[in-house]
Each structure stands twice: as C-alpha cells, then as structure tokens.
Scaffold this active site. Structure first.
Site, PDB file in Angstrom:
ATOM      1  N   GLU A   1     -79.433 -11.387 -21.234  1.00 40.37           N
ATOM      2  CA  GLU A   1     -79.092 -12.729 -21.678  1.00 40.37           C
ATOM      3  C   GLU A   1     -79.279 -13.632 -20.459  1.00 40.37           C
ATOM      4  O   GLU A   1     -78.725 -13.349 -19.396  1.00 40.37           O
ATOM      5  CB  GLU A   1     -77.630 -12.773 -22.159  1.00 40.37           C
ATOM      6  CG  GLU A   1     -77.303 -14.104 -22.771  1.00 40.37           C
ATOM      7  CD  GLU A   1     -75.880 -14.227 -23.297  1.00 40.37           C
ATOM      8  OE1 GLU A   1     -75.143 -13.223 -23.320  1.00 40.37           O
ATOM      9  OE2 GLU A   1     -75.523 -15.356 -23.667  1.00 40.37           O
TER      10      GLU A   1
ATOM     11  N   ARG B   1     -72.399   2.618 -18.303  1.00 39.76           N
ATOM     12  CA  ARG B   1     -72.580   1.460 -17.419  1.00 39.76           C
ATOM     13  C   ARG B   1     -72.418   1.884 -15.986  1.00 39.76           C
ATOM     14  O   ARG B   1     -71.675   2.821 -15.696  1.00 39.76           O
ATOM     15  CB  ARG B   1     -71.446   0.454 -17.639  1.00 39.76           C
ATOM     16  CG  ARG B   1     -71.543  -0.448 -18.779  1.00 39.76           C
ATOM     17  CD  ARG B   1     -70.325  -1.362 -18.771  1.00 39.76           C
ATOM     18  NE  ARG B   1     -70.653  -2.609 -18.108  1.00 39.76           N
ATOM     19  CZ  ARG B   1     -71.302  -3.602 -18.709  1.00 39.76           C
ATOM     20  NH1 ARG B   1     -71.685  -3.501 -19.959  1.00 39.76           N
ATOM     21  NH2 ARG B   1     -71.575  -4.709 -18.051  1.00 39.76           N
TER      22      ARG B   1
ATOM     23  N   LYS C   1     -70.890 -10.718 -15.267  1.00 42.26           N
ATOM     24  CA  LYS C   1     -71.569 -11.971 -14.931  1.00 42.26           C
ATOM     25  C   LYS C   1     -70.577 -13.133 -14.901  1.00 42.26           C
ATOM     26  O   LYS C   1     -70.726 -14.053 -14.115  1.00 42.26           O
ATOM     27  CB  LYS C   1     -72.674 -12.257 -15.944  1.00 42.26           C
ATOM     28  CG  LYS C   1     -73.967 -11.538 -15.608  1.00 42.26           C
ATOM     29  CD  LYS C   1     -75.099 -12.046 -16.455  1.00 42.26           C
ATOM     30  CE  LYS C   1     -75.314 -11.139 -17.629  1.00 42.26           C
ATOM     31  NZ  LYS C   1     -76.454 -11.490 -18.462  1.00 42.26           N
TER      32      LYS C   1
HETATM   33  P1  ATP Z   1     -72.162  -8.838 -18.325  1.00 39.80           P
HETATM   34  O1  ATP Z   1     -71.142  -8.124 -19.178  1.00 39.80           O
HETATM   35  O2  ATP Z   1     -72.025  -8.631 -16.875  1.00 39.80           O
HETATM   36  O3  ATP Z   1     -72.350 -10.273 -18.703  1.00 39.80           O
HETATM   37  P2  ATP Z   1     -74.197  -8.046 -20.076  1.00 39.80           P
HETATM   38  O4  ATP Z   1     -74.146  -6.672 -20.577  1.00 39.80           O
HETATM   39  O5  ATP Z   1     -73.708  -9.106 -20.994  1.00 39.80           O
HETATM   40  O6  ATP Z   1     -73.511  -8.097 -18.659  1.00 39.80           O
HETATM   41  P3  ATP Z   1     -76.956  -8.543 -20.467  1.00 39.80           P
HETATM   42  O7  ATP Z   1     -77.784  -9.589 -19.859  1.00 39.80           O
HETATM   43  O8  ATP Z   1     -76.638  -8.645 -21.912  1.00 39.80           O
HETATM   44  O9  ATP Z   1     -75.635  -8.455 -19.615  1.00 39.80           O
HETATM   45  O10 ATP Z   1     -77.531  -7.105 -20.137  1.00 39.80           O
HETATM   46  C1  ATP Z   1     -78.868  -6.735 -20.293  1.00 39.80           C
HETATM   47  C2  ATP Z   1     -78.939  -5.229 -20.336  1.00 39.80           C
HETATM   48  O11 ATP Z   1     -78.383  -4.674 -19.148  1.00 39.80           O
HETATM   49  C3  ATP Z   1     -78.153  -4.658 -21.501  1.00 39.80           C
HETATM   50  O12 ATP Z   1     -78.927  -3.634 -22.099  1.00 39.80           O
HETATM   51  C4  ATP Z   1     -76.922  -4.102 -20.860  1.00 39.80           C
HETATM   52  O13 ATP Z   1     -76.440  -2.996 -21.594  1.00 39.80           O
HETATM   53  C5  ATP Z   1     -77.423  -3.693 -19.465  1.00 39.80           C
HETATM   54  N1  ATP Z   1     -76.330  -3.722 -18.486  1.00 39.80           N
HETATM   55  C6  ATP Z   1     -75.502  -4.753 -18.209  1.00 39.80           C
HETATM   56  N2  ATP Z   1     -74.583  -4.388 -17.297  1.00 39.80           N
HETATM   57  C7  ATP Z   1     -74.830  -3.090 -16.985  1.00 39.80           C
HETATM   58  C8  ATP Z   1     -74.224  -2.136 -16.098  1.00 39.80           C
HETATM   59  N3  ATP Z   1     -73.177  -2.448 -15.355  1.00 39.80           N
HETATM   60  N4  ATP Z   1     -74.761  -0.908 -16.041  1.00 39.80           N
HETATM   61  C9  ATP Z   1     -75.835  -0.579 -16.786  1.00 39.80           C
HETATM   62  N5  ATP Z   1     -76.453  -1.422 -17.620  1.00 39.80           N
HETATM   63  C10 ATP Z   1     -75.968  -2.665 -17.732  1.00 39.80           C
HETATM   64 MG    MG Z   2     -74.681  -8.801 -23.069  1.00 43.55          MG
END
Ligand code: ATP
Ligand code: MG
Length: 566
Positions: free
Chosen positions: A41, A268, A278
């Site tokens: 995102e 994760r 984020k």
């Molecule tokens: P945050 O919760 O920090 O905002 P998010 O999961 O909303 O992170 P996205 O931009 O939606 O962030 O993530 C893009 C991809 O990265 C998704 O497939 C998500 O599952 C993966 N991802 C995000 N954080 C992690 C992590 N800590 N470890 C492994 N994969 C991750």
């Molecule tokens: Mg997300």
C-alpha cells in the site's frame, strides 16, 4: 528459527511455500503457470519486513520461471501518496529485483464496481445505513452469532440506486456502506456480512475525484489477483483468517475451473529493538523523533541503505531466517552479523581517529614524510593497496592512552611499546596536560628498525594502534548509531508510552574526527572499514570539504556485551 534445512547434498531443501508451488506445478494447476505479485500500500516507505515479502514474491517467480508484478494496493486515498510509490520502486530495485509490470488496484475500480453491482443484483450485497458503531455492536463474538441488519433484506433496486448515489458524492462519509450478504452466524467473523465499499471524499492520487465509493481490502485484493492472473498470492499470517473470504469472492468471480489464485501465508518479520508498523514509523518521522524515513536508525530499506547496509547482506539475512508458519521476533544482532559478513568481504580498510589526541614522535625528523603502503582488504588481495602518510605529528584515539595504566592495558602508556599499524613500533615517553589536567599531547620515540616488513618488526608487541598523520589527515564528522528503542520488543510494551521506550542515546555526532587523506576520494554510500572502529559509509549529506560518515555497524556487538553483564 529457520525452516530452511540443508539436505545431504548440501543443497537447500525447499521451504514450505516452494513445496506448495512445486506440488501445484506437478498437478498441472493453472496451466503450470507461476505468477506472483508484491502488493504494497503506498502509504509509507518499505521496511525490512517488506524485504522479506519481496524476497519470496520475486524469488518464487524467478525460481519457477514465472513472473512477479508490482501492484500498488491503493484503495485508501487518504493515506496514500506518489512520494511513497516512487520510494517503493527504488527500494525494490535496490534489493536487486525486477518486476514484470506495474499495476494499481485503482486500475480495477471499474471492474470491482461492476462486480459489486452484480452481487447486489444477485441479492448477495446490500446497502446498510446503520452507523459504524451499530454495525460493530451487531457483529457478535466468535461463539455468539451476530444480529442481522434491518437493511439486510431491503429491495435490490433500492441498494442499486443508493450504491450509485453513494459514488456520485450525494452522501457524507460514513452515512452508508455496501455489505456482502453472507452469514451473520458464521464461525468466521469475516463472513458476517463484511463491509465491501465505503464513501471517501478525499481525492485519489491517481483517479482524482472520479470515485467516491472505495472497495475495502478484502474486496480488492483477491479480485485484483484474479484480474491479473496471479497464481500464488503470498502474504503474511494475519491474513490467514481472511482466506475463506478471499476464496468466497473468487468463487463468485471465476467462470471456469481452469484458473484460480491461491493465498499462502507466512510469518511476519519482527526485529528486536525496533518497530515495524508503518503507522509507528510515520509517527517517528512526523514528530521529528528521527531525521526522516531514511534516518540510518530506521528499519526502513532506505534507512538501511543510508546507514551502509548492503542489499546483499539484507538478502542473506532474509535467507537465513527463512519462512515458517509461526510468528516470532528475530534478534537484530543476526542482521548485523549478516552486514558485517558482507562488508568484511568488500570494504577497504582505512584509518580514522574519531576522538583524536596528538602524538608526537620526538625522534622522528621534523618535515619528513613517509608514504606507507597498506593493504586495502586482507580478505581480498585483488582489492590492492593504498598509501598512507606517516610523519612526526600524528593523531591517535584518546582512549588508547592512559597515564597510569593497569597491567593489562596494552595500548599507549609511558614506558610501554606499541605498534602503530603498518608503520613502526614506538615507546611512549610521557604526555603534556593543560591547566584542567586534560591531556593535550603525548610523546613517544620510534625504532627505525621496526618498520612493517623489516626483520625487527617481528618483535612481540601486545598492542597495535591506528593513527593518522596530523598534517595529512582530513577533518570529518562521524555519526554513531545505537538501537532506536531500549525495549527489546517495543510493540509488546502496551502499558508504556512509545516515547518512553526510545533510546535517548541512539545518535552520537562526533564533529572533530580525522580521517586519512585517501577518503577525499570517497563517494556517497561508499563502504569502508575504519580500522578497529567498525564499518562506515560516506553519508550523502557530505559536501566538498565536509566529509560525514555513518557507522554502519561496529566490529563487535557491543550491545550483546552490555546485556550479558546485566
Ligand atoms: P504495516 O502493517 O506496517 O502498515 P502492511 O502489511 O500494511 O504493513 P503493506 O504495504 O500492505 O504493508 O504490505 C505489503 C506486503 O508486505 C504484504 O504482502 C504484507 O503481508 C508484507 N509485509 C508487511 N509487513 C511485513 C513484515 N513485517 N514481514 C513480512 N512481510 C510483511
Ligand atoms: Mg497492508
């Protein structure tokens, strides 16, 4: 910690995701195609957790001759921005991966809309005019069925009409939403008439004000996978409970049995002494608690790059921790280990004194200068050598001198011999102090027969010190970093304020450092080992005549030592 096992042939065995993909290929699923996507995102910069997702999304595609696309999951215009889109692309490239195409969930707004209309027409979705609070209160609990909305069985025509007007901007945000009509008694809470569309009036960074009704994640993600032809939709474990809903919408969409995407979840990445959300990283930036997203203390990819971590070390680290089905927290020392391992191979060794005090070699001729050859990297002799100037007046580290030293102090103290790295053995003869008792000069005599490489140079000496020539060295600023948080797992400390957990000493700026002249040639991001001090890189803040270095990582893990003592 890792589920990556090494088989007898010494080859890595498959991780569980690779096993699933291989089984699908063997069974001939999806015409034996492999297509993945990385779906960020664009609401922040990528962090090391995302690197883990990137490595598996792109890695699976590479390994099975498939394709991986970059898809921006841009369904919430309020938090999203092109600044983030650009940084995400840069970071993926830096990690060394190449996407096939760039897509945006917003490319599918029309298709998603049409699909929602289809569901309404089939009696599988309805407009609910209740408040968010009421809807939440009616959800029930995992063991208790929810309450059906009074709008659940409203006429299809009414829902169609309201949905259209919702998107035309007639209603305020929150006034109504579109819900899928599934099962208010389902044991899976995500099936209890999930919200699939909401009103957002904020302009979108790509579609402007064309849309006022926006799909929710669960109504956009799987469908986007489907529209693109994704075969394996890899994501993190928290989406496991969403999978039945993912499959439900795919069932509603698919026209035949020849193709369907499948979701696979992995653990994760969480790292000690930092945060990975984020939202919290944005807070650090917004409140000025760090100097931007690329502050070298941040766990962001751009922060690591600026700090001097190499993409190879990040990838080696991800490889080591592997992919499992269990959440946990990884010791940041493991990441630092991977960084040291890589920099040890590639970083030229140079001399820098970060807390200088003058050393005068009293029997060395005034005005004489010797250019001494030093090996750039003992681990890689092909990296060559460079010259460092030796003269009568040098700088050494203040910590390397003690007037009244204990027995085991093998550095500089009156009457004791030490080797000055790559040059001579010198014997300390005393020091001069100012009126406050602060040492301002140290004196020593050198033995001309002990120059590195000479027969006498083999004399047993316990300490070797680094130094630079006073007249030939350059001034520099050095930035030292420590953990950003004092708590091992800050996200777990729910009863403490985030600010209280920050390490007040995470940044130390040293402004009076001296570095050898060779470093005038350094370019931003170039890596070096400052002998005995650690790995450093040139910060992009450097300007002509003003060198600034970041300490990427120390040579030994000082933090572990502190922990062991306590
Ligand atoms: P945050 O919760 O920090 O905002 P998010 O999961 O909303 O992170 P996205 O931009 O939606 O962030 O993530 C893009 C991809 O990265 C998704 O497939 C998500 O599952 C993966 N991802 C995000 N954080 C992690 C992590 N800590 N470890 C492994 N994969 C991750
Ligand atoms: Mg997300």
């Amino acid at each position: 910690m890792s589920d990556v096992k090494v088989s007898e042939e010494g080859k890595k065995s498959l991780n569980f995701i690779e096993s699933i993909v291989e089984k699908d290929l063997t069974e001939g699923k999806n015409s034996k195609r492999v297509q993945t996507r990385f779906p960020p995102e664009p609401n922040g910069y990528l962090h090391i957790g995302h690197a883990k997702a990137i490595c598996i999304d792109f890695g699976i595609a590479e390994r099975y001759n498939g394709v991986c696309n970059l898809r921006f999951d841009d369904t919430n215009p309020v938090k999203e921005d092109v600044e983030y889109v650009d940084s995400i692309k840069e970071d993926i490239q830096w990690l060394g991966f190449h996407w096939n195409e760039i897509y945006y969930a917003s490319d599918y707004f029309q298709q998603l809309w049409d699909f929602a209309v289809k569901l309404i027409k089939e009696g599988k979705a309805y407009i609910d005019e209740q408040s968010a609070e009421t809807i939440a209160a009616q959800k029930g609990t995992p063991t208790q069925a929810g309450v059906e909305s009074p709008y659940r069985n409203r006429p299809i025509e009414e829902s169609l009409d309201l949905f259209k007007r919702m998107n035309e901007g007639e209603f305020e945000e929150g006034r109504m939403i579109l819900r899928a009509k599934i099962d208010m008694a389902s044991s899976n809470m995500h099936f209890r008439d999930p919200i699939i569309y909401r009103i957002i009036k904020h302009p979108h960074h790509r579609t402007g004000t064309d849309w006022k009704a926006y799909p929710m994640y669960d109504f956009a993600h799987g469908q986007s996978d489907f529209f693109e032809g994704v075969t394996h939709s890899i994501c993190t474990l928290e989406f496991e409970v969403h999978r039945p809903l993912y499959d439900y919408f795919i069932d509603e969409l698919k026209e035949d049995d020849n193709y369907r995407p499948r979701q696979i979840e992995f653990n994760r990445l969480n790292l000690t002494y930092t945060v990975m959300s984020k939202r919290k990283l944005l807070q650090l930036v917004k409140e000025g608690l760090v100097n931007g997203w690329d502050d070298p203390r941040m766990p962001t990819i751009c922060g690591f790059r600026r700090r001097g971590y190499t993409s190879q070390s990040v990838r080696n680290f991800i490889d080591k921790i592997g992919y499992t089905k269990y959440d946990g927290i990884i010791d940041v020392a493991l990441l630092e280990h991977a960084v040291r391992e890589d920099l040890n191979k590639i970083a030229p060794r140079v001399s820098a004194v970060i807390n200088p005090v003058k050393l005068i070699i009293t029997n060395y001729p005034e005005g004489q200068v010797e250019m001494l050859e030093t090996v750039n990297n003992p681990e890689d002799l092909s990296a060559g050598t460079h010259e460092i100037a030796f003269s009568r007046e040098l700088y050494i580290e203040r910590e390397d001198f003690m007037e009244d030293a204990p027995k085991k102090f093998f550095r500089m103290t009156p009457g004791q011999e030490v080797r000055l790295k790559s040059s001579y053995i010198v014997k300390c003869t005393g020091c001069k102090k100012d009126e406050n008792g602060e040492i301002v000069e140290i004196y020593a005599e050198f033995d001309p027969m002990t120059k590195s490489g000479m027969p006498d140079s083999n004399r047993k000496i316990k300490g070797t010190l680094h130094w630079v020539s006073a007249a030939h060295s350059l001034p520099a600023e050095v930035r030292l970093y420590d953990r950003l948080f004092m708590a091992e797992n800050p996200s777990e400390e729910k009863d403490k304020d985030f600010h209280e957990l920050l390490n007040p000493d995470s940044l130390t700026v040293l402004r009076n450092c001296r570095v050898e002249a060779e470093l005038a040639k350094a370019k931003p991001y170039d890596h070096f080992q400052f002998q005995r001090l650690g790995y450093f890189n040139l910060d992009p803040d450097s300007k002509e005549g003003k060198l600034i270095f970041n300490r990427t990582v120390s040579l030994k893990d000082t933090w572990t030592k502190v922990k062991d003592k306590s």
